[in-house]
Design a protein around this motif. Structure first.
Motif, PDB file in Angstrom:
ATOM      1  N   ASP A 151       0.816  -1.211   0.000  1.00  0.00           N
ATOM      2  CA  ASP A 151       0.000   0.000   0.000  1.00  0.00           C
ATOM      3  C   ASP A 151       0.852   1.265   0.000  1.00  0.00           C
ATOM      4  N   ASP A 152       2.195   1.075  -0.137  1.00  0.00           N
ATOM      5  CA  ASP A 152       3.120   2.205  -0.240  1.00  0.00           C
ATOM      6  C   ASP A 152       3.029   3.144   0.960  1.00  0.00           C
ATOM      7  N   GLN A 153       2.702   2.614   2.108  1.00  0.00           N
ATOM      8  CA  GLN A 153       2.618   3.441   3.302  1.00  0.00           C
ATOM      9  C   GLN A 153       3.951   3.420   4.038  1.00  0.00           C
ATOM     10  N   GLY A 154       4.897   4.156   3.490  1.00  0.00           N
ATOM     11  CA  GLY A 154       6.144   4.330   4.201  1.00  0.00           C
ATOM     12  C   GLY A 154       5.934   5.348   5.308  1.00  0.00           C
ATOM     13  N   PHE A 155       7.009   5.740   5.946  1.00  0.00           N
ATOM     14  CA  PHE A 155       6.877   6.740   7.004  1.00  0.00           C
ATOM     15  C   PHE A 155       6.439   8.059   6.370  1.00  0.00           C
ATOM     16  N   PRO A 156       5.424   8.730   6.928  1.00  0.00           N
ATOM     17  CA  PRO A 156       4.919   9.962   6.305  1.00  0.00           C
ATOM     18  C   PRO A 156       5.923  11.109   6.384  1.00  0.00           C
ATOM     19  N   VAL A 157       6.347  11.594   5.223  1.00  0.00           N
ATOM     20  CA  VAL A 157       7.249  12.746   5.133  1.00  0.00           C
ATOM     21  C   VAL A 157       6.434  13.935   4.650  1.00  0.00           C
ATOM     22  N   CYS A 158       6.497  15.057   5.377  1.00  0.00           N
ATOM     23  CA  CYS A 158       5.666  16.216   5.045  1.00  0.00           C
ATOM     24  C   CYS A 158       6.109  16.845   3.725  1.00  0.00           C
ATOM     25  N   GLU A 159       5.193  17.590   3.101  1.00  0.00           N
ATOM     26  CA  GLU A 159       5.450  18.192   1.801  1.00  0.00           C
ATOM     27  C   GLU A 159       6.596  19.195   1.860  1.00  0.00           C
ATOM     28  N   LYS A 160       6.715  19.917   2.979  1.00  0.00           N
ATOM     29  CA  LYS A 160       7.792  20.877   3.122  1.00  0.00           C
ATOM     30  C   LYS A 160       9.150  20.186   3.042  1.00  0.00           C
ATOM     31  N   ALA A 161       9.268  19.031   3.725  1.00  0.00           N
ATOM     32  CA  ALA A 161      10.521  18.285   3.705  1.00  0.00           C
ATOM     33  C   ALA A 161      10.838  17.790   2.301  1.00  0.00           C
ATOM     34  N   LEU A 162       9.815  17.353   1.570  1.00  0.00           N
ATOM     35  CA  LEU A 162      10.017  16.864   0.200  1.00  0.00           C
ATOM     36  C   LEU A 162      10.449  17.995  -0.726  1.00  0.00           C
ATOM     37  N   GLU A 163       9.862  19.186  -0.526  1.00  0.00           N
ATOM     38  CA  GLU A 163      10.240  20.344  -1.341  1.00  0.00           C
ATOM     39  C   GLU A 163      11.688  20.742  -1.087  1.00  0.00           C
ATOM     40  N   ILE A 164      12.095  20.758   0.193  1.00  0.00           N
ATOM     41  CA  ILE A 164      13.480  21.114   0.525  1.00  0.00           C
ATOM     42  C   ILE A 164      14.442  20.093  -0.065  1.00  0.00           C
ATOM     43  N   ALA A 165      14.056  18.824  -0.036  1.00  0.00           N
ATOM     44  CA  ALA A 165      14.912  17.768  -0.587  1.00  0.00           C
ATOM     45  C   ALA A 165      15.161  17.977  -2.072  1.00  0.00           C
ATOM     46  N   ARG A 166      14.188  18.573  -2.765  1.00  0.00           N
ATOM     47  CA  ARG A 166      14.328  18.791  -4.210  1.00  0.00           C
ATOM     48  C   ARG A 166      15.095  20.066  -4.560  1.00  0.00           C
ATOM     49  N   MET A 167      15.409  20.884  -3.567  1.00  0.00           N
ATOM     50  CA  MET A 167      16.171  22.111  -3.821  1.00  0.00           C
ATOM     51  C   MET A 167      17.540  21.777  -4.408  1.00  0.00           C
ATOM     52  N   GLU A 168      17.917  22.482  -5.464  1.00  0.00           N
ATOM     53  CA  GLU A 168      19.224  22.246  -6.075  1.00  0.00           C
ATOM     54  C   GLU A 168      20.346  22.854  -5.243  1.00  0.00           C
ATOM     55  N   ASP A 169      20.135  24.071  -4.756  1.00  0.00           N
ATOM     56  CA  ASP A 169      21.156  24.756  -3.959  1.00  0.00           C
ATOM     57  C   ASP A 169      20.753  24.730  -2.487  1.00  0.00           C
ATOM     58  N   LYS A 170      21.248  23.735  -1.782  1.00  0.00           N
ATOM     59  CA  LYS A 170      20.853  23.591  -0.376  1.00  0.00           C
ATOM     60  C   LYS A 170      21.689  24.465   0.560  1.00  0.00           C
ATOM     61  N   SER A 171      22.651  25.197  -0.014  1.00  0.00           N
ATOM     62  CA  SER A 171      23.400  26.139   0.813  1.00  0.00           C
ATOM     63  C   SER A 171      22.497  27.274   1.291  1.00  0.00           C
ATOM     64  N   LYS A 172      21.370  27.475   0.604  1.00  0.00           N
ATOM     65  CA  LYS A 172      20.413  28.502   0.987  1.00  0.00           C
ATOM     66  C   LYS A 172      19.710  28.174   2.308  1.00  0.00           C
ATOM     67  N   LEU A 173      19.843  26.931   2.756  1.00  0.00           N
ATOM     68  CA  LEU A 173      19.216  26.541   4.011  1.00  0.00           C
ATOM     69  C   LEU A 173      19.895  27.193   5.212  1.00  0.00           C
ATOM     70  N   GLY A 174      21.133  27.642   5.016  1.00  0.00           N
ATOM     71  CA  GLY A 174      21.860  28.256   6.120  1.00  0.00           C
ATOM     72  C   GLY A 174      22.357  27.219   7.106  1.00  0.00           C
ATOM     73  N   LYS A 175      22.343  27.595   8.386  1.00  0.00           N
ATOM     74  CA  LYS A 175      22.816  26.688   9.422  1.00  0.00           C
ATOM     75  C   LYS A 175      21.697  25.798   9.930  1.00  0.00           C
ATOM     76  N   PRO A 176      22.034  24.610  10.418  1.00  0.00           N
ATOM     77  CA  PRO A 176      21.004  23.739  11.005  1.00  0.00           C
ATOM     78  C   PRO A 176      20.333  24.422  12.193  1.00  0.00           C
ATOM     79  N   ILE A 177      19.066  24.088  12.428  1.00  0.00           N
ATOM     80  CA  ILE A 177      18.345  24.673  13.553  1.00  0.00           C
ATOM     81  C   ILE A 177      18.893  24.119  14.863  1.00  0.00           C
ATOM     82  N   LYS A 178      18.629  24.820  15.944  1.00  0.00           N
ATOM     83  CA  LYS A 178      18.978  24.328  17.265  1.00  0.00           C
ATOM     84  C   LYS A 178      17.887  23.359  17.706  1.00  0.00           C
TER      85      LYS A 178
END
Length: 347
Positions: A258-285
């Motif tokens: 049923d393709d029910q893997g762990f639910p990944v939110c749309e925001k996370a999927l969009e960020i994963a598709r970003m070509e330039d991930k340097s725009k993410l800056g520093k990791p959050i605390k």
């Protein structure tokens, strides 16, 4: 075996816990058979289930008919230098080399990002998705855990993690497998009454198979239905199939039906598709995960019971003549009774 294929040899002997049954000299056309070893706990047929028939025909497993305990006795009897060596839990031929170092040397490294599956928060960096498997906890180096790998974006080299891996219902009994390989060269005639292993260990599931034939000449896929739900089916791992004591082949788990893997939110999927991930800056605390009311009450109860035990020990030490019952009696009985009712296994 590929490395020594140009040399003349009859067999390769290996220390795997498995049995291989070869045909007699006058029936060499018959396939060799891979069987479970005598030691069902140490059995390694799961790891050998994807061999070709050509490989299997030239293998001998001398330890397949004896248990690990017997092997230890022989090692002591012959005074072998490894008689007291602890059992290896990793890849035996690596020795003291770490698995991550071995993979880095042969596959390399490539920087990627670690995202929280539920929020898309940028938590940190990694050096290649190939260092991680679904359900993995070690090696993430993230505070406020435990964190678990829940999904991977192979195309974009992104690892998704969560602190809720075991709270999400991942129980499945239906999944697909590809890259099928049958040790005899042909699929079994009876595919409705097989046994299956989805990981190394002595445990089996009864299962049924349904072969999906691909018309365009691609690889066939099998749909596997287990007799019970399994909590840890992971794409990329092997499912090995058995008829009684015989290992008949295996395939690579593709995904749950049923393709029910762990639910990944749309925001996370969009960020994963970003070509330039340097725009993410520093990791959050990362914040410490807040306890649920149930966890808070449970932890509070454990701590209360520890305080009670420590207090009892302190009172008992002060007076050797004071019995444990007398020490306990000094505590308010209604509070003590509530503790005993709520956490009987602790008290």
């Amino acid at each position: 075996m590929d490395a020594i294929s140009s040399m003349e040899f009859d067999y390769v002997a290996s220390g795997h816990y498995a049995k291989v049954v070869h045909s007699s000299a006058d029936q060499e056309y018959k396939p060799s058979v891979l069987e479970l070893s005598k030691d069902k706990v140490k059995d390694q047929t799961y790891f050998l289930s994807h061999l070709s028939q050509a490989q299997l025909k030239r293998l001998i497993f001398p330890l397949g008919c004896i248990s690990k305990e017997e092997v230890r006795k022989f090692a002591t009897q012959f005074d072998l230098p490894n008689k007291d060596r602890k059992d290896s839990q990793g890849i035996c031929f690596l020795g003291k080399i770490k698995f991550s170092e071995f993979v880095a040397r042969h596959i390399g490294e490539m920087e990627g990002v670690i995202l929280e599956a539920e929020t898309g928060d940028f938590l940190g960096k990694h050096w290649g998705f190939w260092f991680y498997t679904i359900g993995q906890r070690q090696g993430l180096r993230l505070p406020g855990g435990p964190w678990y790998v829940v999904e991977k974006d192979v195309k974009n080299n992104v690892v998704f993690v969560s602190r809720n891996y075991y709270s999400f219902d991942k129980k499945r009994r239906l999944f697909r497998v590809g890259s099928l390989k049958w040790l005899s060269g042909l699929p079994p005639e009876e595919i409705s009454r097989l046994q299956c292993k989805v990981r190394h260990g002595p445990g089996f599931y009864n299962c049924n198979l349904m072969i999906e034939h691909v018309e365009d000449g691609g690889e066939n896929i099998a749909v596997v239905q287990l007799s019970e739900d399994d909590q840890g089916l992971a794409a990329g791992q092997f499912a090995a199939f058995y008829q009684g004591t015989r290992c008949i082949g295996s395939g690579v788990i593709l995904e749950s039906w049923d393709d029910q893997g762990f639910p990944v939110c749309e925001k996370a999927l969009e960020i994963a598709r970003m070509e330039d991930k340097s725009k993410l800056g520093k990791p959050i605390k990362i914040k410490v995960k807040p306890e649920t009311p149930e966890e808070f009450n449970s932890n509070k109860g454990v701590q209360s019971s520890r305080n009670l035990v420590n207090a009892q020990n302190s009172i008992a030490e002060k007076s050797n003549t004071t019995s444990q019952e007398e020490a306990i009696s000094r505590f308010p009985m209604n509070w003590l009774q509530k503790l005993r009712e709520k956490w009987p296994r602790i008290l």
